[in-house]
Design an enzyme around this catalytic site. Structure first.
Site, PDB file in Angstrom:
ATOM      1  CB  SER A 336      69.206  42.205  30.532  1.00  0.00           C
ATOM      2  OG  SER A 336      70.065  43.312  30.620  1.00  0.00           O
ATOM      3  CG  ASP A 337      74.156  42.891  35.156  1.00  0.00           C
ATOM      4  OD1 ASP A 337      73.733  42.546  36.268  1.00  0.00           O
ATOM      5  OD2 ASP A 337      75.018  43.764  34.982  1.00  0.00           O
TER       6      ASP A 337
END
Length: 905
Positions: A336-337
Site C-alpha cells: 500500500s502507498d
C-alpha cells in the site's frame, strides 16, 4: 551546440544539478522567453505537451474475448458437425448457448468500462508563459522546452521546470513522490544523485503549487517528463492473469482433452464392438461431448463475478475488470502507498505542547471536529476554558493566511496545508473569527520567507495594546524567546522543556511548528523583522502530520488475522514512514529506502521484500521492483495507491486498487478496482467479497460437474449395453443451460461462510477442485447416472414409448440437481441441521423457477415436438422423487465421513 541542445529530453538529464545559467545556455533561452519562431520549431521537434489518453478495449475485442475458451471451441465444433450431419435443431441450440454466454460477459465488461469513463475526466489547463519578452496565457499542451513559465499558489505545474527564481515556493508532490508535506523549493542546484523527492530546484509536471511564487524554464514536456516516464512504465507493464483465470484455463484444457478422448473412444467402441453405424456413433460422440462440457459454467462464473461486482459497488469499490473481483480473495500481500491511502493526505495538528503540558488532538481531515485531551491524565480539556490552549489557538488563527469553508457537507481548505492544519486546530477549540471578542484585524504582517523561516502578524488586543503573533520553525523561534506562557502568565523560558518535547514530536515523524507572541507598542502601525528578532514569548509547539486513517488501523489488524501481510511503500522520509508504520500496527517497523533497494542484488531484494514491511523514499521503479520480487516468490500481490508514481506497480500487481476521490487519472486507469470512498477498510470488505465469490464459484462447479458426468455416463452406459440413448443432445443442452444455470445462480448468491476472514489465503497453486471434492463429484455423478438410466430402462421395460421414457430420464436428472443443490450450499455441513433454512431463500426460489420451466418443457406441445418428449403422469413423478432419496443419504454419509476425518487432516 544547437544539435546538442535540442537532442532528446533537451539534453538536460540532470537539470536539477545544473546552475540556472547553464540550463539557459543549453536551452538557448532566458528570462525573456522564446521567440514565436523558436516555439513553432521546437513544437515540431518535441510535439504536444500531453500524455497518452486512456485506452479502452474496443467492443469487437471484448466480444471476441468471450469465445476464447477451450470449452467454447468444443461447443462450436460440435455445432458445425451437427449442421453438417443435418441435425439442425441440435446445432442451433448449441450455437444459441455460445451466443448467450458471450452476451452475458460482453455486457458486464461494457458496464465496467462505461463506469470508469464516467469517473475519468481530462482537465484543460492554462499556463502563464513569457514569449518574445511578453507574459501571455497559453494552453499548457503548447509548452515546449525553453519556455519561461511563471507559477503562483494554486497552479498545477504544467511541465518539468528548472526554477530560476522563487519566493517562498512550496509544492505538493504527494501524487508524484508520496511526500506527505509540501516541499520547500529553491534556486540552488542539488546533488546529481538526489532522489526525486529531494530535487528542490525543480517543479515537476502534475504537482501543485501550495504557497509562494516562482519563475522557471521548461526542461521537459510530455513523455519526457517524470510523469511521462511513469506513464511509459505503465505502458510496458504487463497485466498478469488472475489466479482464477489460470485455474479455469488449466481446468478447461484438462477437461477438453478428457472429453475428446472419451468421445472418440466411445465412438470407436460403438462402431467396432457394437456394430453401430458410423453416423449414429458420431452423433453419440457429439452427445457425449455436449454432455461432458459444462456449457453453463462460463455463464455461471461470469454471473457470480458480476454479483460480486454489484456487492462491491455497494461497498464503495468499483471493479474495472471482472476477474478482479475474485483475485482479492487469494491475495496474501497488500503493498500500500501511504499518503492518501493509509493516511488521510491532509496535514493535521495532532499534538499541542503548551507551558503546562502536552495535549492530544483528535479528529482528521479539515472537518473542525475533535477533542483536546491531556496526554498524561487523559482528561478532556473543555473548549475555550484553558487559557494557555486558548492563546495558542488564537495565535494559530491570527497568524494564518489559510481559510476554511463548508461545501456540500464537507470542509474545504484554501491555502497552505500546514497553515490549514493550524487553522483547523483553532476551529476545533472554538477559536474562530468573531468568537474571541474585540477587533483582531490584521494591521501589518511579515510574510513567511525561506531565509527567515517564520511569519508574523500585528494585531490589537482587546485593551488596545499591540501584539505580534508569530509562527515558524521551532529552532528559529526558540532562539528569539526569553519567556514562556505559563498558568500564572509570562515566566522565564525553560529551554530544556521545549527541546525535550520538540525531540519527542520529531522522533514520531511529525512536522513541528512553534507559536509565539510579543507585546508591541499600541501606537505601532507596522512591524519589522527587528521587532520580532528577540524578546518573544513561546506559546506552544504544534505537532503536525498526515495521520493514519482511523479505519486503516483496524483494517490492517483484520488483514493480519486473515493471513495477509500489509507492506507500506512510500516516497516519504524513513523517520516519518517508520512512525506511521508503528501507529498502523505493521509487523516490522524498520524502514528500507529506495536507494538501499537499488544497491541490493536480486536474491537480496527478494529477501528484503518478504522481511521488511516499510519502504521509504521509493521511486516508481522501486515499487515495481518490490511487486515483481514478491510475485516471483509465489505471492498474490495487491497494490493500492493514488498517485502517478503508483501507476506502474498498480498495473503489474495481481490486483491494482486506486483511490477514486483523491486519486490521479493515471492511478485510476492502471487499477483493476477503484475505491470511491478512498477508504483502506473498503479493501478488507473487498477481500471478504473476493473470498465469498471464489467459494461460491467452487460450489457452483461442484454442483454443475456431477450433472455433466451423469449425462456422459448415461450415454456411455447405453453404448456399452447396446441400448438407445436415454437423453438426446438437445435435451442435455436444455438441462445444462436452463435448469443447471438457474439452480447454480442460487449458489452465486450465498452469503459468506462463518470464519471466512479467519482462514489463511488459499495457495495460488491450489486447483479449483481439490481431492476431497473430486470424490464428491464422482459419487454424485455415478449415483445420478444410475438413477437416470435405471428409470429410463424400467419404463422402457414396462412398454412405455421412447419419448415418455426420455421425459422421465430428463426430469429425473433435473430432480437430482434440485435435491443436490440443497446439499451444495455448504460443502461439509449437513442439510439436517437446525439452521438449514437460514439464507436458503435463493435456493428455494431457484428450485421453484426450475419447476415452472420443467412443467412447460414437459407439457407444452411445441416443447414436446422440439425435444421429442411426452407428458408424464402422477406415478411417473412419484417414481422420480423416490429414486432421488438414496442420493441424499449417500451425500450425507460422504459429508459425515469427511467431517469425521477432518481433525486428523
Amino acid at each position: 551546440m544547437k544539435a546538442q541542445a535540442l537532442s532528446h529530453k533537451a539534453g538536460l538529464e540532470d537539470s536539477h544539478a545544473l546552475p540556472v545559467s547553464d540550463v539557459f545556455h543549453l536551452l538557448e533561452t532566458g528570462d525573456g522567453g522564446l521567440a514565436e519562431r523558436d516555439v513553432l520549431r521546437r513544437a515540431q521537434r518535441y510535439g504536444k505537451n500531453t500524455l497518452p489518453g486512456v485506452a479502452f478495449t474496443p467492443a469487437w475485442q471484448r466480444l471476441l474475448h468471450q469465445v476464447d475458451n477451450a470449452l467454447i471451441y468444443i461447443l462450436i465444433a460440435s455445432a458445425l458437425v451437427s449442421f453438417a450431419l443435418g441435425h439442425v435443431v441440435d446445432g442451433g441450440v448449441i450455437i444459441a448457448v455460445v451466443i448467450i454466454n458471450g452476451i452475458v460477459g460482453f455486457i458486464q465488461e461494457g458496464k465496467a468500462e462505461a463506469a470508469l469513463q464516467s469517473i475519468l475526466s481530462m482537465i484543460r489547463t492554462e499556463s502563464l508563459v513569457v514569449r518574445d519578452g511578453v507574459a501571455t496565457s497559453v494552453d499548457s499542451s503548447e509548452l515546449v522546452p525553453g519556455d519561461y513559465v511563471m507559477l503562483q499558489a494554486g497552479d498545477r505545474v504544467p511541465a518539468d521546470i528548472r526554477i530560476s527564481w522563487c519566493k517562498d515556493l512550496r509544492c505538493d508532490e504527494s501524487a508524484l513522490t508520496g511526500e506527505s508535506q509540501p516541499v520547500e523549493k529553491q534556486v540552488e542546484p542539488v546533488a546529481t544523485d538526489a532522489p526525486l523527492a529531494e530535487r528542490t530546484s525543480m517543479a515537476y509536471m502534475g504537482t501543485m503549487v501550495t504557497y509562494g511564487a516562482a519563475r522557471g524554464v521548461v526542461c521537459d514536456t510530455g513523455l519526457a517528463t517524470q510523469v511521462g516516464g511513469i506513464s511509459e512504465l505503465v505502458r510496458r507493464a504487463s497485466i498478469p492473469e488472475t489466479p482464477l483465470q489460470k485455474q479455469l484455463k488449466r481446468f478447461a484444457q484438462q477437461l477438453s482433452v478428457g472429453i475428446l478422448i472419451l468421445s472418440v473412444a466411445a465412438m470407436l467402441f460403438g462402431v467396432y464392438f457394437r456394430d453401430y453405424a458410423f453416423d449414429e456413433m458420431f452423433q453419440a460422440a457429439i452427445g457425449i461431448a455436449v454432455a461432458s462440457v459444462p456449457e453453463g459454467l462460463p455463464a455461471i462464473v461470469t454471473i457470480a463475478l458480476a454479483i460480486g461486482v454489484q456487492r462491491m459497488a455497494r461497498s464503495n469499490a468499483l471493479v474495472r475488470r471482472l476477474p478482479g473481483v475474485e483475485v482479492l480473495g487469494s491475495v496474501d500481500v497488500i503493498c500500500s502507498d501511504k499518503t492518501g491511502t493509509l493516511t488521510t493526505n491532509t496535514m493535521t495538528a495532532r499534538e499541542l505542547v503548551v507551558g503546562s503540558g502536552s495535549l492530544d488532538i483528535s479528529g482528521e481531515g479539515y472537518r473542525p471536529q475533535g477533542n483536546f485531551r491531556d496526554r498524561s491524565s487523559g482528561a478532556l480539556v473543555e473548549t475555550s476554558r484553558d487559557t494557555l490552549v486558548t492563546r495558542a489557538c488564537l495565535a494559530a488563527m491570527l497568524c494564518n493566511d489559510a481559510s476554511l469553508t463548508e461545501s456540500d457537507a464537507d470542509w474545504v481548505m484554501h491555502g497552505d496545508p500546514t497553515e490549514g492544519a493550524l487553522l483547523v486546530m483553532a476551529y476545533k477549540y472554538g477559536i474562530r473569527p468573531g468568537s474571541v471578542g474585540g477587533n483582531w484585524a490584521r494591521i501589518d504582517e511579515l510574510p513567511f520567507e525561506t531565509e527567515k523561516r517564520y511569519m508574523a502578524t500585528l494585531h490589537r488586543e482587546t485593551d488596545g495594546s499591540g501584539i505580534a503573533m508569530i509562527k515558524g520553525a521551532p529552532d528559529q523561534l526558540l532562539q528569539s524567546c526569553v519567556f514562556q506562557l505559563g498558568v500564572a502568565g509570562e515566566e522565564p523560558l525553560d529551554l530544556q522543556y521545549w527541546r525535550r518535547h520538540l525531540h519527542s514530536l520529531a522522533e514520531r515523524g511529525m512536522r513541528v511548528m512553534a507559536l509565539a507572541q510579543k507585546k508591541i507598542a499600541s501606537s505601532a502601525a507596522g512591524i519589522s523583522h527587528a521587532d520580532v528578532a528577540e524578546g518573544l514569548t513561546i506559546l506552544a509547539l504544534v505537532g503536525i502530520s498526515d495521520p493514519p486513517r482511523a479505519e486503516a488501523v483496524a483494517s490492517i489488524r483484520a488483514c493480519h488475522e486473515a493471513g495477509i501481510r500489509v507492506k507500506m511503500i512510500t516516497g516519504d522520509s524513513p523517520d516519518t514512514a517508520s512512525a506511521i508504520g508503528d501507529e498502523l500496527g505493521l509487523v516490522t517497523h524498520e524502514a528500507q529506502t529506495g536507494r538501499e533497494l537499488d544497491a541490493l542484488a536480486e536474491g537480496e531484494l527478494a529477501q528484503v521484500a518478504s522481511r521488511v514491511d516499510i519502504f521509504a523514499r521509493t521511486s516508481p521503479a522501486n515499487k515495481l521492483q518490490l511487486v515483481n520480487a514478491l510475485q516471483a516468490q509465489g505471492h498474490v500481490v495487491a497494490m493500492t495507491g493514488d498517485g502517478v508514481n503508483d501507476a506502474p506497480a498498480l498495473r503489474t500487481a495481481d490486483i491494482g486498487v486506486a483511490m477514486g476521490k483523491k486519486g490521479t487519472d493515471a492511478a485510476r486507469e492502471a487499477a483493476d478496482i477503484i475505491l470511491t470512498d478512498d477508504n483502506f477498510a473498503t479493501i478488507v470488505r473487498a477481500v471478504q467479497e473476493g473470498r465469498t465469490v471464489y467459494d461460491n464459484i467452487v460450489k457452483s462447479i461442484l454442483f454443475v460437474l456431477p450433472t455433466s458426468l451423469a449425462e456422459a455416463a448415461v450415454i456411455l452406459i447405453a453404448i456399452v449395453v447396446g441400448q438407445v440413448l436415454p437423453i438426446t443432445p438437445a435435451q442435455i443442452l436444455w438441462v445444462n443451460m436452463i435448469t443447471a444455470v438457474t439452480l447454480a445462480l442460487a449458489l452465486a448468491l450465498e452469503p459468506p461462510e462463518a470464519g471466512l476472514m479467519l482462514r489463511p489465503p488459499r495457495a495460488s497453486s491450489q486447483g479449483l477442485i481439490t481431492a476431497n471434492l473430486v470424490s464428491r463429484i464422482l459419487l454424485v455423478g455415478i449415483c445420478s447416472a444410475l438413477i437416470v438410466f435405471g428409470l429410463f430402462s424400467y419404463f422402457r421395460a414396462q412398454g412405455e414409448s421412447l419419448e415418455l421414457a426420455r421425459s422421465v430420464a430428463v426430469n429425473a436428472l433435473v430432480m437430482v440437481e434440485a435435491v443436490y443443490l440443497l446439499s451444495c450450499r455448504h460443502l461439509t455441513a449437513s442439510i439436517f441441521r437446525r439452521d438449514f433454512f437460514r439464507g436458503a431463500l435463493p435456493a428455494f426460489l431457484a428450485i421453484a423457477i426450475v419447476a415452472l420451466f420443467q412443467l412447460g418443457f414437459t407439457y407444452l406441445p411445441v416443447s414436446q415436438q422440439l425435444f421429442g418428449l411426452e407428458a408424464l403422469h402422477l406415478q411417473h413423478w412419484i417414481a422420480i422423487l423416490l429414486a432421488c432419496l438414496p442420493l441424499v443419504l449417500a451425500v450425507e454419509l460422504e459429508k459425515w465421513l469427511w467431517r469425521l476425518g477432518r481433525p486428523r487432516q
